[in-house]
Design a protein around this motif. Structure first.
Motif, PDB file in Angstrom:
ATOM      1  N   GLU A  49       0.830  -1.196   0.000  1.00 19.92           N
ATOM      2  CA  GLU A  49       0.000   0.000   0.000  1.00 19.92           C
ATOM      3  C   GLU A  49       0.870   1.255   0.000  1.00 19.92           C
ATOM      4  N   GLY A  50       2.000   1.203   0.697  1.00 21.52           N
ATOM      5  CA  GLY A  50       2.924   2.325   0.680  1.00 21.52           C
ATOM      6  C   GLY A  50       3.476   2.589  -0.709  1.00 21.52           C
ATOM      7  N   LEU A  51       3.796   1.519  -1.435  1.00 17.21           N
ATOM      8  CA  LEU A  51       4.296   1.675  -2.804  1.00 17.21           C
ATOM      9  C   LEU A  51       3.232   2.257  -3.726  1.00 17.21           C
ATOM     10  N   ILE A  52       2.004   1.767  -3.574  1.00 14.65           N
ATOM     11  CA  ILE A  52       0.910   2.290  -4.389  1.00 14.65           C
ATOM     12  C   ILE A  52       0.721   3.785  -4.121  1.00 14.65           C
ATOM     13  N   LYS A  53       0.805   4.155  -2.861  1.00 11.90           N
ATOM     14  CA  LYS A  53       0.641   5.574  -2.530  1.00 11.90           C
ATOM     15  C   LYS A  53       1.771   6.412  -3.115  1.00 11.90           C
ATOM     16  N   ALA A  54       2.997   5.917  -3.018  1.00  7.70           N
ATOM     17  CA  ALA A  54       4.137   6.657  -3.551  1.00  7.70           C
ATOM     18  C   ALA A  54       4.027   6.829  -5.055  1.00  7.70           C
ATOM     19  N   ARG A  88      -4.320 -12.677  -5.533  1.00  7.23           N
ATOM     20  CA  ARG A  88      -5.407 -12.226  -4.670  1.00  7.23           C
ATOM     21  C   ARG A  88      -5.205 -10.793  -4.163  1.00  7.23           C
ATOM     22  N   VAL A  89      -3.960 -10.326  -4.118  1.00  7.96           N
ATOM     23  CA  VAL A  89      -3.724  -8.978  -3.587  1.00  7.96           C
ATOM     24  C   VAL A  89      -4.172  -7.894  -4.571  1.00  7.96           C
ATOM     25  N   ALA A  90      -4.395  -8.248  -5.833  1.00  9.52           N
ATOM     26  CA  ALA A  90      -4.725  -7.247  -6.855  1.00  9.52           C
ATOM     27  C   ALA A  90      -6.012  -6.498  -6.512  1.00  9.52           C
ATOM     28  N   GLY A  91      -7.048  -7.217  -6.067  1.00  7.18           N
ATOM     29  CA  GLY A  91      -8.309  -6.568  -5.748  1.00  7.18           C
ATOM     30  C   GLY A  91      -8.171  -5.557  -4.627  1.00  7.18           C
ATOM     31  N   ARG A  92      -7.462  -5.956  -3.573  1.00  5.75           N
ATOM     32  CA  ARG A  92      -7.266  -5.041  -2.438  1.00  5.75           C
ATOM     33  C   ARG A  92      -6.488  -3.795  -2.865  1.00  5.75           C
ATOM     34  N   LEU A  93      -5.449  -3.976  -3.662  1.00  6.29           N
ATOM     35  CA  LEU A  93      -4.630  -2.843  -4.086  1.00  6.29           C
ATOM     36  C   LEU A  93      -5.382  -1.928  -5.049  1.00  6.29           C
ATOM     37  N   ALA A  94      -6.248  -2.508  -5.888  1.00  3.88           N
ATOM     38  CA  ALA A  94      -7.053  -1.688  -6.793  1.00  3.88           C
ATOM     39  C   ALA A  94      -8.004  -0.790  -6.008  1.00  3.88           C
ATOM     40  N   LEU A  95      -8.635  -1.351  -4.966  1.00  3.00           N
ATOM     41  CA  LEU A  95      -9.515  -0.552  -4.114  1.00  3.00           C
ATOM     42  C   LEU A  95      -8.748   0.562  -3.412  1.00  3.00           C
ATOM     43  N   ALA A 101      -2.990   0.603 -15.130  1.00  2.00           N
ATOM     44  CA  ALA A 101      -2.722  -0.458 -16.097  1.00  2.00           C
ATOM     45  C   ALA A 101      -1.271  -0.900 -16.021  1.00  2.00           C
ATOM     46  N   ALA A 102      -0.355   0.047 -15.831  1.00  2.00           N
ATOM     47  CA  ALA A 102       1.061  -0.294 -15.725  1.00  2.00           C
ATOM     48  C   ALA A 102       1.317  -1.174 -14.511  1.00  2.00           C
ATOM     49  N   LEU A 103       0.528  -0.993 -13.460  1.00  4.99           N
ATOM     50  CA  LEU A 103       0.662  -1.799 -12.257  1.00  4.99           C
ATOM     51  C   LEU A 103      -0.002  -3.157 -12.387  1.00  4.99           C
ATOM     52  N   GLY A 104      -0.821  -3.315 -13.439  1.00  6.93           N
ATOM     53  CA  GLY A 104      -1.570  -4.544 -13.587  1.00  6.93           C
ATOM     54  C   GLY A 104      -2.851  -4.542 -12.782  1.00  6.93           C
ATOM     55  N   LEU A 105      -3.381  -3.343 -12.513  1.00 11.25           N
ATOM     56  CA  LEU A 105      -4.598  -3.194 -11.715  1.00 11.25           C
ATOM     57  C   LEU A 105      -5.678  -2.519 -12.528  1.00 11.25           C
ATOM     58  N   GLU A 117       7.656  -2.358 -10.627  1.00 10.15           N
ATOM     59  CA  GLU A 117       8.341  -3.648 -10.559  1.00 10.15           C
ATOM     60  C   GLU A 117       7.915  -4.447  -9.324  1.00 10.15           C
ATOM     61  N   LYS A 118       7.895  -3.794  -8.171  1.00 12.34           N
ATOM     62  CA  LYS A 118       7.589  -4.494  -6.924  1.00 12.34           C
ATOM     63  C   LYS A 118       6.120  -4.911  -6.848  1.00 12.34           C
ATOM     64  N   VAL A 119       5.217  -4.019  -7.273  1.00 11.37           N
ATOM     65  CA  VAL A 119       3.786  -4.346  -7.195  1.00 11.37           C
ATOM     66  C   VAL A 119       3.430  -5.451  -8.177  1.00 11.37           C
ATOM     67  N   ARG A 120       3.942  -5.370  -9.390  1.00 13.01           N
ATOM     68  CA  ARG A 120       3.638  -6.413 -10.378  1.00 13.01           C
ATOM     69  C   ARG A 120       4.188  -7.767  -9.916  1.00 13.01           C
ATOM     70  N   ALA A 121       5.366  -7.771  -9.304  1.00 12.52           N
ATOM     71  CA  ALA A 121       5.938  -9.020  -8.797  1.00 12.52           C
ATOM     72  C   ALA A 121       5.070  -9.584  -7.673  1.00 12.52           C
ATOM     73  N   ALA A 122       4.548  -8.711  -6.825  1.00 13.77           N
ATOM     74  CA  ALA A 122       3.696  -9.168  -5.721  1.00 13.77           C
ATOM     75  C   ALA A 122       2.390  -9.760  -6.242  1.00 13.77           C
ATOM     76  N   ILE A 123       1.816  -9.148  -7.276  1.00 17.47           N
ATOM     77  CA  ILE A 123       0.570  -9.665  -7.852  1.00 17.47           C
ATOM     78  C   ILE A 123       0.814 -10.997  -8.548  1.00 17.47           C
TER      79      ILE A 123
END
Length: 245
Positions: A119-124, A176-183, A239-243, A165-171
């Motif tokens: 979530e910190g990465l998404i915010k940044a 399952r984390v994609a839905g939470r991160l998209a929200l 889209a770049a994040l895969g979300l 790079e980090k978010v796409r690797a985590a997804i």
């Protein structure tokens, strides 16, 4: 018989200001006030970003990730120093310029405190990029000297590639984390746009410059188009994040 043209001169609009340097443009007290507001909110934003990235580094899963966020935080502080120094150069008190925006920005960060590393990465990446898009829109209406400074401090300090790079690797590791991160990203979008609108609405000189130029009157339709462009850029980042946006 010749007649003299006594029609009033056309007021200077944003394009006229953009062709001027600071020494000429700042002769207009309303324009000067708008720039002081802009530099003030940017300076406090960079200071808050430095603090937040340094704090988020504690959530980093590896030493390498911690060092990367620390490097980004250092870059944000350097941007803050450039803005603070510029305010001093134009004989403005940096603290006084930042003060009107501290409460709103602090509240934004309180409402969007990340609960984990991702979530910190998404915010940044997403949250800060929305703010940067907004200030780049403002930059086209600035004098040449101020515009150059604003665009320089909006440099993304390398966070985009790192976050993607980090978010796409985590997804990829756990879809399952994609839905939470998209929200989470959608929440950030809403809060960031609300914050931008509050900043504009509460500062008369800044809002007048943004929506029509210091002397050119209001253009609310252009404000709507501006926020549409910001929303479109957000969709591309998602889209770049895969979300999904």
């Amino acid at each position: 018989m010749e007649t003299s043209d006594t029609s009033p001169a056309e007021p200077e609009g944003p394009r006229d200001i953009a062709a001027q340097d600071w020494a000429r443009a700042s002769a207009d007290p309303q324009y000067r006030a708008a720039v002081v507001d802009l530099l003030g909110v940017l300076a406090y934003g960079e200071l808050a970003a430095f603090e937040r990235l340094a704090e988020d580094a504690k959530l980093a899963p590896t030493l390498e990730d911690k060092a990367e966020l620390a490097s980004m935080a250092s870059a944000e502080f350097q941007h803050f120093e450039r803005l603070r120094n510029r305010l001093s150069e134009i004989d403005e008190d940096p603290t006084a310029a930042m003060e009107p925006f501290a409460a709103a920005l602090d509240e934004f960060h309180r409402l969007t405190a990340p609960s984990d590393w991702l979530e910190g990465l998404i915010k940044a990446y997403v949250g800060d990029s929305i703010a940067s898009d907004f200030y780049r829109e403002v930059a086209v209406r600035l004098d040449s000297d101020t515009r150059a400074l604003v665009l320089a401090v909006l440099d993304d300090t390398g966070r985009s590639g790192f976050a993607v790079e980090k978010v796409r690797a985590a997804i990829e590791a756990d879809p399952r984390v994609a839905g939470r991160l998209a929200l989470w990203a959608r929440r950030l979008m809403g809060e960031a746009l609300s914050q931008a609108q509050r900043v504009v609405a509460e500062r008369d000189a800044l809002s007048t410059m943004l929506v029509g130029g210091v002397a050119a009157g209001f253009d609310l339709a252009e404000v709507g188009r501006m926020f549409s462009r910001i929303t479109e850029a957000h969709t591309k980042r998602m889209a770049a994040l895969g979300l999904a946006a």
